[in-house]
Design a protein around this motif. Structure first.
Motif, PDB file in Angstrom:
ATOM      1  N   GLU A  57       0.816  -1.219   0.000  1.00 21.59           N
ATOM      2  CA  GLU A  57       0.000   0.000   0.000  1.00 21.59           C
ATOM      3  C   GLU A  57       0.845   1.263   0.000  1.00 21.59           C
ATOM      4  O   GLU A  57       0.343   2.336  -0.345  1.00 21.59           O
ATOM      5  N   THR A  58       2.104   1.177   0.393  1.00 19.01           N
ATOM      6  CA  THR A  58       2.920   2.387   0.538  1.00 19.01           C
ATOM      7  C   THR A  58       4.075   2.459  -0.455  1.00 19.01           C
ATOM      8  O   THR A  58       4.703   3.506  -0.566  1.00 19.01           O
ATOM      9  N   ARG A  59       4.369   1.377  -1.151  1.00 17.81           N
ATOM     10  CA  ARG A  59       5.510   1.386  -2.067  1.00 17.81           C
ATOM     11  C   ARG A  59       5.171   2.142  -3.346  1.00 17.81           C
ATOM     12  O   ARG A  59       4.001   2.295  -3.717  1.00 17.81           O
ATOM     13  N   THR A  60       6.228   2.629  -3.997  1.00 19.09           N
ATOM     14  CA  THR A  60       6.092   3.155  -5.345  1.00 19.09           C
ATOM     15  C   THR A  60       6.481   2.080  -6.351  1.00 19.09           C
ATOM     16  O   THR A  60       5.787   1.845  -7.332  1.00 19.09           O
ATOM     17  N   ASN A  61       7.605   1.439  -6.100  1.00 15.01           N
ATOM     18  CA  ASN A  61       8.067   0.329  -6.934  1.00 15.01           C
ATOM     19  C   ASN A  61       8.605  -0.785  -6.033  1.00 15.01           C
ATOM     20  O   ASN A  61       9.109  -0.519  -4.941  1.00 15.01           O
ATOM     21  N   THR A  62       8.498  -2.009  -6.506  1.00 10.56           N
ATOM     22  CA  THR A  62       9.230  -3.089  -5.855  1.00 10.56           C
ATOM     23  C   THR A  62      10.690  -2.999  -6.311  1.00 10.56           C
ATOM     24  O   THR A  62      10.995  -2.460  -7.379  1.00 10.56           O
ATOM     25  N   VAL A  63      11.589  -3.530  -5.479  1.00  9.22           N
ATOM     26  CA  VAL A  63      13.024  -3.481  -5.788  1.00  9.22           C
ATOM     27  C   VAL A  63      13.527  -4.919  -5.773  1.00  9.22           C
ATOM     28  O   VAL A  63      13.798  -5.483  -4.707  1.00  9.22           O
ATOM     29  N   PHE A  64      13.625  -5.502  -6.940  1.00 14.28           N
ATOM     30  CA  PHE A  64      13.955  -6.922  -7.050  1.00 14.28           C
ATOM     31  C   PHE A  64      15.433  -7.192  -6.799  1.00 14.28           C
ATOM     32  O   PHE A  64      15.812  -7.998  -5.949  1.00 14.28           O
ATOM     33  N   GLY A  65      16.288  -6.523  -7.533  1.00 16.25           N
ATOM     34  CA  GLY A  65      17.728  -6.748  -7.450  1.00 16.25           C
ATOM     35  C   GLY A  65      18.363  -6.293  -8.752  1.00 16.25           C
ATOM     36  O   GLY A  65      17.674  -6.031  -9.734  1.00 16.25           O
ATOM     37  N   VAL A  66      19.686  -6.199  -8.753  1.00 21.85           N
ATOM     38  CA  VAL A  66      20.374  -5.715  -9.943  1.00 21.85           C
ATOM     39  C   VAL A  66      21.767  -6.320  -9.994  1.00 21.85           C
ATOM     40  O   VAL A  66      22.355  -6.646  -8.948  1.00 21.85           O
ATOM     41  N   GLY A  67      22.287  -6.475 -11.199  1.00 22.93           N
ATOM     42  CA  GLY A  67      23.645  -6.970 -11.358  1.00 22.93           C
ATOM     43  C   GLY A  67      23.717  -8.205 -12.228  1.00 22.93           C
ATOM     44  O   GLY A  67      22.758  -8.575 -12.910  1.00 22.93           O
ATOM     45  N   SER A  68      24.863  -8.862 -12.173  1.00 19.46           N
ATOM     46  CA  SER A  68      25.096 -10.055 -12.981  1.00 19.46           C
ATOM     47  C   SER A  68      24.447 -11.271 -12.327  1.00 19.46           C
ATOM     48  O   SER A  68      24.652 -11.532 -11.137  1.00 19.46           O
ATOM     49  N   ARG A  69      23.697 -12.025 -13.121  1.00 20.52           N
ATOM     50  CA  ARG A  69      23.052 -13.229 -12.610  1.00 20.52           C
ATOM     51  C   ARG A  69      24.000 -14.433 -12.607  1.00 20.52           C
ATOM     52  O   ARG A  69      23.573 -15.549 -12.309  1.00 20.52           O
ATOM     53  N   THR A  70      25.246 -14.187 -12.919  1.00 18.64           N
ATOM     54  CA  THR A  70      26.284 -15.224 -12.804  1.00 18.64           C
ATOM     55  C   THR A  70      27.414 -14.745 -11.886  1.00 18.64           C
ATOM     56  O   THR A  70      28.524 -15.277 -11.945  1.00 18.64           O
ATOM     57  N   ALA A  71      27.127 -13.758 -11.062  1.00 24.63           N
ATOM     58  CA  ALA A  71      28.163 -13.145 -10.215  1.00 24.63           C
ATOM     59  C   ALA A  71      28.665 -14.117  -9.150  1.00 24.63           C
ATOM     60  O   ALA A  71      27.922 -14.976  -8.668  1.00 24.63           O
ATOM     61  N   ASP A  72      29.938 -13.949  -8.770  1.00 25.15           N
ATOM     62  CA  ASP A  72      30.507 -14.730  -7.660  1.00 25.15           C
ATOM     63  C   ASP A  72      30.174 -14.124  -6.307  1.00 25.15           C
ATOM     64  O   ASP A  72      30.170 -14.836  -5.295  1.00 25.15           O
ATOM     65  N   LEU A  73      29.892 -12.815  -6.281  1.00 27.95           N
ATOM     66  CA  LEU A  73      29.638 -12.123  -5.017  1.00 27.95           C
ATOM     67  C   LEU A  73      28.209 -11.598  -4.982  1.00 27.95           C
ATOM     68  O   LEU A  73      27.766 -10.895  -5.893  1.00 27.95           O
ATOM     69  N   LEU A  74      27.500 -11.931  -3.898  1.00 26.88           N
ATOM     70  CA  LEU A  74      26.161 -11.410  -3.650  1.00 26.88           C
ATOM     71  C   LEU A  74      26.220 -10.446  -2.476  1.00 26.88           C
ATOM     72  O   LEU A  74      26.742 -10.781  -1.409  1.00 26.88           O
ATOM     73  N   ILE A  75      25.707  -9.236  -2.673  1.00 27.14           N
ATOM     74  CA  ILE A  75      25.634  -8.229  -1.609  1.00 27.14           C
ATOM     75  C   ILE A  75      24.179  -8.093  -1.189  1.00 27.14           C
ATOM     76  O   ILE A  75      23.298  -7.890  -2.034  1.00 27.14           O
ATOM     77  N   ILE A  76      23.931  -8.209   0.111  1.00 27.29           N
ATOM     78  CA  ILE A  76      22.554  -8.145   0.626  1.00 27.29           C
ATOM     79  C   ILE A  76      22.427  -6.980   1.596  1.00 27.29           C
ATOM     80  O   ILE A  76      23.154  -6.896   2.589  1.00 27.29           O
ATOM     81  N   GLY A  77      21.494  -6.081   1.296  1.00 27.49           N
ATOM     82  CA  GLY A  77      21.138  -4.990   2.203  1.00 27.49           C
ATOM     83  C   GLY A  77      19.816  -5.298   2.882  1.00 27.49           C
ATOM     84  O   GLY A  77      19.217  -6.351   2.674  1.00 27.49           O
ATOM     85  N   GLU A  78      19.350  -4.342   3.693  1.00 29.01           N
ATOM     86  CA  GLU A  78      18.136  -4.627   4.464  1.00 29.01           C
ATOM     87  C   GLU A  78      16.861  -4.338   3.700  1.00 29.01           C
ATOM     88  O   GLU A  78      15.960  -5.184   3.646  1.00 29.01           O
ATOM     89  N   ALA A  79      16.729  -3.142   3.103  1.00 34.21           N
ATOM     90  CA  ALA A  79      15.477  -2.758   2.453  1.00 34.21           C
ATOM     91  C   ALA A  79      15.717  -1.521   1.589  1.00 34.21           C
ATOM     92  O   ALA A  79      16.676  -0.771   1.815  1.00 34.21           O
ATOM     93  N   PRO A  80      14.858  -1.269   0.612  1.00 34.26           N
ATOM     94  CA  PRO A  80      15.004  -0.057  -0.198  1.00 34.26           C
ATOM     95  C   PRO A  80      14.763   1.199   0.626  1.00 34.26           C
ATOM     96  O   PRO A  80      13.982   1.200   1.580  1.00 34.26           O
ATOM     97  N   GLY A  81      15.435   2.267   0.243  1.00 31.41           N
ATOM     98  CA  GLY A  81      15.166   3.587   0.804  1.00 31.41           C
ATOM     99  C   GLY A  81      14.305   4.383  -0.163  1.00 31.41           C
ATOM    100  O   GLY A  81      13.762   3.856  -1.133  1.00 31.41           O
ATOM    101  N   ALA A  82      14.182   5.684   0.088  1.00 34.19           N
ATOM    102  CA  ALA A  82      13.327   6.531  -0.747  1.00 34.19           C
ATOM    103  C   ALA A  82      13.811   6.568  -2.191  1.00 34.19           C
ATOM    104  O   ALA A  82      13.015   6.497  -3.132  1.00 34.19           O
TER     105      ALA A  82
END
Length: 301
Positions: free
Chosen positions: A122-147
């Motif tokens: 009800e409050t989001r503008t867009n969902t934030v799925f993820g970005v980058g290479s889908r064959t990457a060796d490194l995955l970076i995980i944050g907590e949640a989208p900001g404004a």
């Protein structure tokens, strides 16, 4: 006017009358539309008959019976079918169908974009799925989208994202060479911490991203992301500075400070740099032995 002419006249007018026996000796020429069905009331000055002669009678033809007019019934309006999937899922049911564990990258992204499993829809503008290479060796995980991320639909695009890009560049990695995702796919109002029920709804999406990616290492940035991914309430200070492992998959996992925190506390950048150097070394040298989760004594020594 004799009786026969009177009957013919009434018949022509469409009036049904009772025919006495003495008059009905001969056939009365009547059309089907004026055929006798039941006796009419007597004319003024005539006595009502005491009984109605039964039909058929000997010597009299069986009078045709006028068919009842068909009753017109309006065509019923069939109810419109309910569109499949139009009923909003109960937030307690978890992520929307189909099952995220069976989806490929594109189908998973589509499922996230249409997710309505919790109140953040009800409050989001867009969902934030993820970005980058889908064959990457490194995955970076944050907590949640900001404004900024909520507006752009992409993780780490504001000032914290720019700092993260510089941190990656310092160890020889471009943003496009890693994969970046969040624990939550929608921004919590006011950038508050994710609630447990919200994390629960999004967990299957993140777990499927990790499974599809199969990274050689995971970097959790910030306390909230680290605690949810590792399923612990330990403070960040006790989690960073050593290698841990991601659940049953045993993927090497490192915890460091969130870039947004480093913008507020630049004196902690040196510690974050140490974490990044270890991540770069692990990617260059391979997985090796993971320290943590049962190996705390070895790390302390």
């Amino acid at each position: 006017m004799d009786e026969r002419r009177r009957l013919d006249y009434l018949g022509a007018m469409g009036v049904d009358v009772w025919v006495p026996r003495h008059v009905a000796a001969g056939p009365v020429e009547r059309s089907d539309e004026t055929a006798l069905v039941e006796p009419a009331l007597p004319l003024p000055g005539q006595a009502a008959p005491s009984s109605v002669p039964p039909y058929p009678q000997p010597g009299h033809p069986t009078p045709p019976v006028r068919a009842a007019a068909p009753q017109i019934v309006p065509n019923p309006v069939a109810p419109e079918p309910v569109a499949s999937g139009s009923v909003e899922p109960d937030p307690s049911d978890g992520p929307s169908s189909p099952d995220p564990t069976k989806l490929d990258w594109d189908a998973l992204a589509t499922a996230v974009s249409g997710c309505r499993a919790c109140g953040l829809r009800e409050t989001r503008t867009n969902t934030v799925f993820g970005v980058g290479s889908r064959t990457a060796d490194l995955l970076i995980i944050g907590e949640a989208p900001g404004a900024d991320e909520d507006r752009a639909g992409e993780p780490f695009v504001g000032r914290a994202g720019q700092l993260l890009n510089r941190m990656l560049a310092a160890i020889g990695l471009a943003r496009e060479q890693v994969y970046i995702a969040n624990v939550l796919k929608c921004r919590p109002p006011g950038n508050r911490d994710p609630r447990p029920e919200e994390v629960k709804q999004c967990e299957a999406y993140l777990m499927r991203q990790i499974e599809l990616l199969g990274p050689r290492a995971i970097l959790c940035v910030g306390r909230v992301a680290a605690q949810h991914v590792l399923q612990t309430d330990a403070p960040l200070g006790s989690l960073r500075g050593r290698w841990l492992e991601f659940r049953a998959a045993s993927i090497p996992l490192r915890v460091t400070y969130h870039p947004a925190y480093l913008l507020r506390s630049p004196d902690q950048k040196a510690k974050a740099w140490e974490d990044l150097v270890e991540v770069a070394r692990r990617l260059r040298e391979g997985v090796g032995t993971v320290i943590g989760k049962g190996n705390d004594k070895d790390q302390a020594d």
